[in-house]
Design a protein around this motif. Structure first.
Motif, PDB file in Angstrom:
ATOM      1  N   ALA A 227       0.794  -1.229   0.000  1.00 51.62           N
ATOM      2  CA  ALA A 227       0.000   0.000   0.000  1.00 51.62           C
ATOM      3  C   ALA A 227       0.833   1.289   0.000  1.00 51.62           C
ATOM      4  O   ALA A 227       0.357   2.328   0.437  1.00 51.62           O
TER       5      ALA A 227
ATOM      6  N   PHE B  54      -3.734 -16.902   0.389  1.00 54.78           N
ATOM      7  CA  PHE B  54      -4.003 -15.937  -0.687  1.00 54.78           C
ATOM      8  C   PHE B  54      -2.981 -14.800  -0.639  1.00 54.78           C
ATOM      9  O   PHE B  54      -2.842 -14.123   0.375  1.00 54.78           O
TER      10      PHE B  54
ATOM     11  N   GLY C  83      -0.623 -13.231   6.481  1.00 51.14           N
ATOM     12  CA  GLY C  83      -0.599 -12.017   7.290  1.00 51.14           C
ATOM     13  C   GLY C  83      -1.959 -11.653   7.863  1.00 51.14           C
ATOM     14  O   GLY C  83      -2.113 -11.491   9.078  1.00 51.14           O
TER      15      GLY C  83
ATOM     16  N   SER D 160       5.566 -15.136   7.570  1.00 53.15           N
ATOM     17  CA  SER D 160       4.233 -15.207   8.172  1.00 53.15           C
ATOM     18  C   SER D 160       3.874 -16.636   8.550  1.00 53.15           C
ATOM     19  O   SER D 160       3.085 -16.858   9.463  1.00 53.15           O
TER      20      SER D 160
HETATM   21  N1  LIG Z   1      -2.893  -2.790   3.091  1.00 51.85           N
HETATM   22  C1  LIG Z   1      -3.141  -3.459   1.954  1.00 51.85           C
HETATM   23  N2  LIG Z   1      -3.381  -2.775   0.794  1.00 51.85           N
HETATM   24  C2  LIG Z   1      -3.648  -3.435  -0.371  1.00 51.85           C
HETATM   25  N3  LIG Z   1      -3.684  -4.787  -0.460  1.00 51.85           N
HETATM   26  C3  LIG Z   1      -3.468  -5.511   0.648  1.00 51.85           C
HETATM   27  C4  LIG Z   1      -3.190  -4.889   1.908  1.00 51.85           C
HETATM   28  N4  LIG Z   1      -3.035  -5.852   2.837  1.00 51.85           N
HETATM   29  C5  LIG Z   1      -3.201  -7.023   2.190  1.00 51.85           C
HETATM   30  N5  LIG Z   1      -3.464  -6.830   0.882  1.00 51.85           N
HETATM   31  C6  LIG Z   1      -3.763  -7.873  -0.139  1.00 51.85           C
HETATM   32  O1  LIG Z   1      -4.193  -9.035   0.533  1.00 51.85           O
HETATM   33  C7  LIG Z   1      -3.322 -10.129   0.231  1.00 51.85           C
HETATM   34  C8  LIG Z   1      -3.194 -11.026   1.467  1.00 51.85           C
HETATM   35  O2  LIG Z   1      -2.546 -10.340   2.524  1.00 51.85           O
HETATM   36  P1  LIG Z   1      -1.758 -11.183   3.609  1.00 51.85           P
HETATM   37  O3  LIG Z   1      -1.088 -10.265   4.553  1.00 51.85           O
HETATM   38  O4  LIG Z   1      -2.674 -12.199   4.197  1.00 51.85           O
HETATM   39  O5  LIG Z   1      -0.674 -11.996   2.751  1.00 51.85           O
HETATM   40  P2  LIG Z   1       0.657 -11.434   2.059  1.00 51.85           P
HETATM   41  O6  LIG Z   1       0.970 -10.080   2.572  1.00 51.85           O
HETATM   42  O7  LIG Z   1       0.496 -11.564   0.588  1.00 51.85           O
HETATM   43  O8  LIG Z   1       1.729 -12.487   2.544  1.00 51.85           O
HETATM   44  P3  LIG Z   1       2.317 -12.623   4.057  1.00 51.85           P
HETATM   45  O9  LIG Z   1       1.573 -11.657   4.904  1.00 51.85           O
HETATM   46  O10 LIG Z   1       2.039 -14.038   4.420  1.00 51.85           O
HETATM   47  O11 LIG Z   1       3.753 -12.312   3.931  1.00 51.85           O
HETATM   48  C9  LIG Z   1      -2.032  -9.484  -0.203  1.00 51.85           C
HETATM   49  O12 LIG Z   1      -1.258 -10.323  -1.029  1.00 51.85           O
HETATM   50  C10 LIG Z   1      -2.547  -8.255  -0.952  1.00 51.85           C
HETATM   51  O13 LIG Z   1      -3.004  -8.620  -2.235  1.00 51.85           O
END
Ligand SMILES: Nc1ncnc2c1ncn2[C@@H]1O[C@H](COP(=O)(O)OP(=O)(O)OP(=O)(O)O)[C@@H](O)[C@H]1O
Ligand SMILES: [Mg+2]
Lengths: 142, 123
Positions: free
Chosen positions: A60, A96, A113, B35
């Motif tokens: 973001a 995802f 995450g 993660s």
């Molecule tokens: N703040 C945000 N702004 C835009 N998209 C987001 C944001 N947070 C998460 N996402 C979207 O949601 C998806 C999943 O987020 P998540 O944190 O679960 O996994 P990740 O960041 O891809 O991997 P990890 O957190 O396991 O390293 C991300 O890949 C992204 O596409």
């Protein structure tokens, strides 16, 4: 109504600043430990902060985290003005991820995450749109 | 299992944390995705990983991990090593692969991290 007293910590989160990514979360953990929060609860607070911090930094273009530590709970609010999450339900699913290869090589992109935040927090709320970016509020009871 | 036993079993060199060799770990996790580490470990676990960037150290701190073993003879970047010192997280490097290192420790009685606790997210 006056706000309940509490310790407030604020952290700007900068896009792709991986050298300092997570510093806020380490700091928060240290602070709540010093205030007498037990190790397990401190870990939950710090996991919430860390995952939100990294998402803002990675997905973001950066954002802002505000943490309020009260005697019985810690509240975290993380906002960004990024592109938003088109399908929150999908994004909340374990595994995802839209993280590109260069991010995966750094150890991110498991798609864990958001699930980690939801699991670690006692309350978890998320709102997201392309116009307003993403807003997450988490509460961890001590 | 104490860190010095782990060091011996893995033929590992210590990068930092000589004073920590008496620390005890009960569980371990082998992973390259941070993660996943936070999802599947508990406070006090040992992390075995092939990643060496500062984020690994940060993840260990956030997750309350006891120590990190880098596999395949890897060593951390100077920034990562500095961060580990300041956060008091001992670091080791073993010539074993991740698979071998996990196998050795498992066969010697170190346990995998127990099933996850906390709120489920089967939404
Ligand atoms: N703040 C945000 N702004 C835009 N998209 C987001 C944001 N947070 C998460 N996402 C979207 O949601 C998806 C999943 O987020 P998540 O944190 O679960 O996994 P990740 O960041 O891809 O991997 P990890 O957190 O396991 O390293 C991300 O890949 C992204 O596409
Ligand atoms: Mg993430």
């Amino acid at each position: 109504m006056p706000e309940e007293p509490g310790l407030i910590l604020e952290f700007p989160l900068e896009h792709y600043r991986f050298e300092i990514a997570g510093e806020a979360s380490s700091k928060i953990k240290q602070v709540v430990r010093q205030l007498g929060v037990n190790a397990q609860t401190a870990r939950r607070i710090s996991v919430c902060a860390y995952e939100a911090e990294l998402n803002a930094i990675i997905h973001a273009y950066g954002g802002f985290m505000r943490v309020r530590v009260l005697p019985d709970r810690t509240e975290l609010e993380v906002t960004d003005a990024g592109p938003g999450i088109p399908d929150i339900e999908a994004a909340m699913r374990e595994g995802f991820s839209t993280a590109p290869d260069n991010i995966r090589e750094m150890g991110f992109g498991a798609g864990m995450g958001l699930p980690n935040m939801a699991r670690s927090a006692d309350e978890f709320e998320i709102r997201s749109s392309p116009e307003n970016g993403t807003w997450i509020r988490m509460l961890v009871r001590h | 299992m104490k860190l010095f036993e782990i060091q011996q079993l893995l033929g590992a060199s210590q990068i930092w944390g000589q004073h920590c060799l008496d620390r005890e770990v009960a569980t371990a996790c082998g992973a390259d995705l941070m993660s996943d580490v936070l999802a599947f470990t508990k406070d006090g676990a040992l992390l075995l990983t092939g990643l060496t960037n500062p984020q690994v150290i940060r993840t260990a701190d956030v997750g309350g991990l006891t120590a990190i073993v880098f596999v395949r003879g890897k060593t951390p970047s100077p920034e990562a090593a500095e961060m580990a010192k300041s956060l008091d997280i001992p670091l080791f490097s073993t010539p074993c692969t991740l698979f071998e290192a996990c196998g050795i420790l498992f066969s010697q009685g170190l346990k995998p991290c127990p099933p996850r606790e906390g709120n489920s997210v089967d939404a």
